[in-house]
Design an enzyme around this catalytic site. Structure first.
Site, PDB file in Angstrom:
ATOM      1  CG  ASP A   1      86.982 -50.546 130.097  1.00  0.00           C
ATOM      2  OD1 ASP A   1      87.914 -51.223 130.575  1.00  0.00           O
ATOM      3  OD2 ASP A   1      86.933 -50.190 128.906  1.00  0.00           O
ATOM      4  CG  MET A   2      89.674 -51.538 136.046  1.00  0.00           C
ATOM      5  SD  MET A   2      88.936 -50.588 137.393  1.00  0.00           S
ATOM      6  CE  MET A   2      90.379 -49.836 138.138  1.00  0.00           C
TER       7      MET A   2
ATOM      8  CG  ASP B   1      90.967 -54.120 131.773  1.00  0.00           C
ATOM      9  OD1 ASP B   1      90.379 -55.076 131.237  1.00  0.00           O
ATOM     10  OD2 ASP B   1      91.572 -53.251 131.126  1.00  0.00           O
ATOM     11  CD  GLU B   2      86.078 -54.859 129.019  1.00  0.00           C
ATOM     12  OE1 GLU B   2      84.883 -54.857 128.686  1.00  0.00           O
ATOM     13  OE2 GLU B   2      87.010 -55.231 128.271  1.00  0.00           O
TER      14      GLU B   2
END
Lengths: 383, 385
Positions: free
Chosen positions: B13-14, B106-107
């Protein structure tokens, strides 16, 4: 009405009459075949409200009359009866038609004769004679290009006077076009300058009705009339009044000097394409042509069905190096020629392609190619 | 005798992705609250950790965020740019496992199963991946490693930002015994209330009731919840697949049925969608119009073209035709359009085909290039002014 008929005399006419009747209709009038007994004839009449069939057959008329019966049931019954004499007797009070043959007895309900509507009479004045055989062939060679759907105007065959005292019959859909030119001075004189349009569905009915014998043909403003020369049977159908597309624009492209020319053997191409067709899929239904001066390499490939490559000897000159056609349509096109050798005029890899045959005088079919996509096939090999 | 390797799923996860990209690209934003999202009726897409200290959260109305953190820097999202950064992250992940499932921009999930045969210390391997992402993008991410997907996702959230949390197989029962039910993905406000009334506070509490009870109570979701309480999540890591559509939509400041306003928005969306398609070298055949009415009902209408397109004009005119055919009189809250069915299908050319105007493609390409260089507002077509 009370008449006696021989099954053999009327069965063909009855079947033709029945074929006109619409498969599904709520109107009893349209489901009917009308029987009119007069003099020593039984006249059969049927219509789908557009196309009209009339046939006159020998009968022993003991009492004249007119009635309508449920067409398909009546024809099916007559068809299944043994050959020989059949008696038809109307009971007007009970509104039934008795059909009797020996110990067989049947009753069919009849329509009130007040429902009967007049059929168009064949106009005698100006009628010309034409070959039924030739008309049948003409329909066959044009009809396969006529669209089932789309613009109503192009769901028709056009028959119009052309240059050099010829007549041209043409049909097209959005992707294919067929035209045949022929001479018939009398018919040419009958046609209006812009020609006539006959819908595809009527062409099919005409073809079913036509035999090899000569026929009488006539026109009025709204209808085309066909009749056997013995005047026993006639068919009339409405003409269409659409604006037919101007096909001469793309005809002219075929004669441009830069057009490429490919000569192939029809038989070899047919055989190759039939094999290649196996490798076509729903999403990729074309055959690619790789053109060289002496050979054409035909290929087809699908992700799941494998690939096919065939090489044919040809004579080719022109700038087009690669072109693709829908295999099935191309095969259908080739089937309509008689010539052993065909010449394909390629106006470009995405332009119309004209096909002519040395023994198919005045016959031209144009097919549009497929849009060539850059198609990447993946395969795994042990290296 | 060999035993099958234990399953390991990694969830990446960013950290505050969009905001971190903005802070990376603009030094002045660093260390300050940054909120991504625009307009007064929009919502917060994401925000920096600095903004979170003020209580700002994702999906919060912008108006609320402005109230909580008026001093924040508000930035309109640059989706195309985030997509590019996201692709770089995914490239790093693919160098670690062939099984990468991109869950969102982003995941992502990675199947790490069997990697401990290569390197016994899975944590060290995860940390190396994290460092590589940082090196490639300049951004931090948090990682969770667990036997199944949902636990990996929970784990990645436990030590944010820049954390690596490993939940070993033997530790799962104890972890579930103390895992608040609200942490289980899928347990939202409504389900939370139901669980509260049943005094179910931790995942393990769920097992006080039989499977059938949960099925009766919550249907399929109840069955999944019962499985999660035992640490079961049968969902495999499904590798990333190409996007199947491109779309854009806008919520209006005030609901409208004004045809001129709707047409203008459709054009702006057609430009955005067309540009993204052109950038990705894709063309689509199906154009979809989406309309959400003031009563929140929503309809979509689609048309499939004979040839695939990425031309702004064609996308716009098709969507506009769909809008006109709808004969709508209701006011719209939202309008959007999308392009799908990518790729050309072989087709037979027609006698009356209208050839594509090369000038149109050239115009689109020129506008794309100008916007790429000088920003999206550098040049605007007259019709949307």
């Amino acid at each position: 009405m009370l008449i006696q008929i021989q099954k053999e005399d009327v069965i063909e006419g009855l079947q033709k009459a029945a074929s006109i009747i619409p498969q599904k209709t709520g109107a009893a009038y349209l489901r009917s075949i009308w029987l009119r007994a007069e003099g020593n004839k039984l006249e059969l009449l049927s219509t789908d409200s557009n196309i009209e069939f009339r046939g006159s057959y020998t009968a022993t008329v003991k009492q004249e009359g007119l009635l309508g019966v449920q067409g398909r049931a009546f024809v099916e019954l007559i068809r299944r009866l043994p050959a020989g004499e059949i008696t038809l007797r109307a009971d007007e009070a009970a509104s039934v038609l008795h059909i009797e043959q020996g110990r067989r007895q049947y009753k069919l309900p009849t329509n009130d004769k007040t429902w009967f509507q007049s059929f168009s009479d064949f106009p005698e004045s100006g009628a010309v004679m034409w070959s039924g055989d030739f008309l049948q062939e003409l329909i066959d060679r044009v009809n396969f290009c006529i669209g089932e759907e789309g613009l109503e105007a192009i769901a028709c065959m056009i028959l119009k006077p052309a240059a050099n005292e010829k007549i041209e019959a043409a049909g097209m859909n959005g992707h294919q076009f067929a035209m045949i030119r022929f001479s018939n001075d009398e018919l040419r004189g009958l046609l209006p300058p812009n020609g006539i349009l006959i819908q595809k569905k009527y062409l099919n009915e005409m073809k079913k009705w036509l035999g090899i014998d000569e026929i009488d043909v006539n026109l009025d403003e709204k209808r085309l009339y066909l009749r056997t020369t013995d005047k026993k049977e006639s068919l009339s159908l409405p003409l269409s009044a659409y604006q037919y597309p101007d096909y001469h624009t793309f005809l002219a492209r075929l004669d441009a000097p830069e057009v490429a020319s490919l000569e192939i053997s029809r038989g070899e191409a047919q055989e190759a394409l039939q094999r290649i067709l196996i490798f076509n899929t729903e999403s990729n239904r074309c055959t690619y042509f790789q053109l060289t001066p002496t050979e054409v390499i035909l290929t087809a490939a699908g992700q799941d069905v494998g690939s096919a490559t065939e090489t044919l000897d040809v004579a080719y000159h022109g700038a087009v190096e690669r072109i693709a056609f829908p295999t099935h349509n191309l095969l259908s096109l080739l089937d309509h020629f008689n010539s052993a050798k065909l010449t394909l005029s390629l106006t470009g890899s995405e332009g119309p392609c004209g096909v002519r045959g040395e023994d198919d005088a005045e016959y031209l079919v144009i097919i549009m190619p497929m849009k060539i996509l850059d198609d990447t096939q993946f395969s795994e090999e042990q290296v | 005798m060999t035993t099958a390797p234990l399953p390991w799923i990694l969830h990446l996860d960013m950290d505050a992705f969009y905001a971190s990209v903005e802070q990376r690209d603009e030094p002045r934003y660093r260390g300050r609250p940054v909120i991504i999202g625009g307009g007064d009726r929009g919502v917060v897409a994401t925000c920096s950790y600095e903004a979170r200290k003020f209580g700002v959260r994702s999906a919060m109305p912008i108006s609320e965020a402005r109230r909580l953190c008026p001093q924040a820097i508000y930035v309109m999202p640059r989706m195309a740019h985030y997509q590019e950064v996201s692709q770089t992250v995914m490239q790093v992940l693919h160098s670690y496992s062939p099984l990468v499932e991109q869950a969102s921009i982003d995941e992502a999930y990675l199947d790490f199963t069997g990697l401990e045969l290569v390197e016994s210390d899975v944590r060290a391997r995860a940390q190396r991946l994290q460092a590589e992402v940082k090196e490639a993008t300049g951004l931090s991410c948090s990682l969770g490693l667990a036997p199944v997907k949902f636990l990996a996702k929970i784990a990645s959230d436990m030590h944010k930002p820049a954390g690596v949390t490993v939940l070993a197989h033997h530790a799962v029962p104890a972890f579930l015994a103390r895992l608040p039910v609200g942490k289980i993905p899928g347990v939202g406000k409504q389900t939370g209330l139901v669980l509260e009334t049943l005094s179910v506070h931790y995942a393990a509490d769920i097992l006080r009731y039989p499977r059938e009870f949960w099925e009766r109570k919550l249907g399929k979701a109840g069955l999944a919840l019962y499985e999660r309480a035992q640490g079961i999540d049968p969902r495999p890591v499904t590798p990333y697949t190409e996007p199947k559509s491109e779309s854009a939509e806008n919520t209006f400041d005030a609901d409208t049925s004004d045809p001129a306003v709707l047409a203008r928005w459709l054009f702006a969306q057609a430009e955005r969608v067309g540009a993204r398609l052109r950038k990705g070298g894709r063309k689509g055949r199906t154009i979809t119009l989406k309309m959400k009415f003031s009563d929140f009902t929503q309809i979509t209408r689609s048309r499939t073209l004979p040839t695939a397109t990425n031309t702004t004009r064609v996308i716009y005119e098709t969507a506009l035709a769909l809008l006109h055919e709808q004969k709508n009189t209701q006011r719209l809250r939202l309008i959007g359009l999308g392009v799908s069915q990518f790729g050309e299908v072989p087709r037979q050319l027609g006698f009356f085909d209208t050839p594509e105007d090369p000038r149109e493609a050239k115009l689109d390409a020129t506008l794309d290039a100008l916007r790429e260089k000088f920003g999206p507002a550098a040049i605007v077509r007259g019709r949307i002014l």
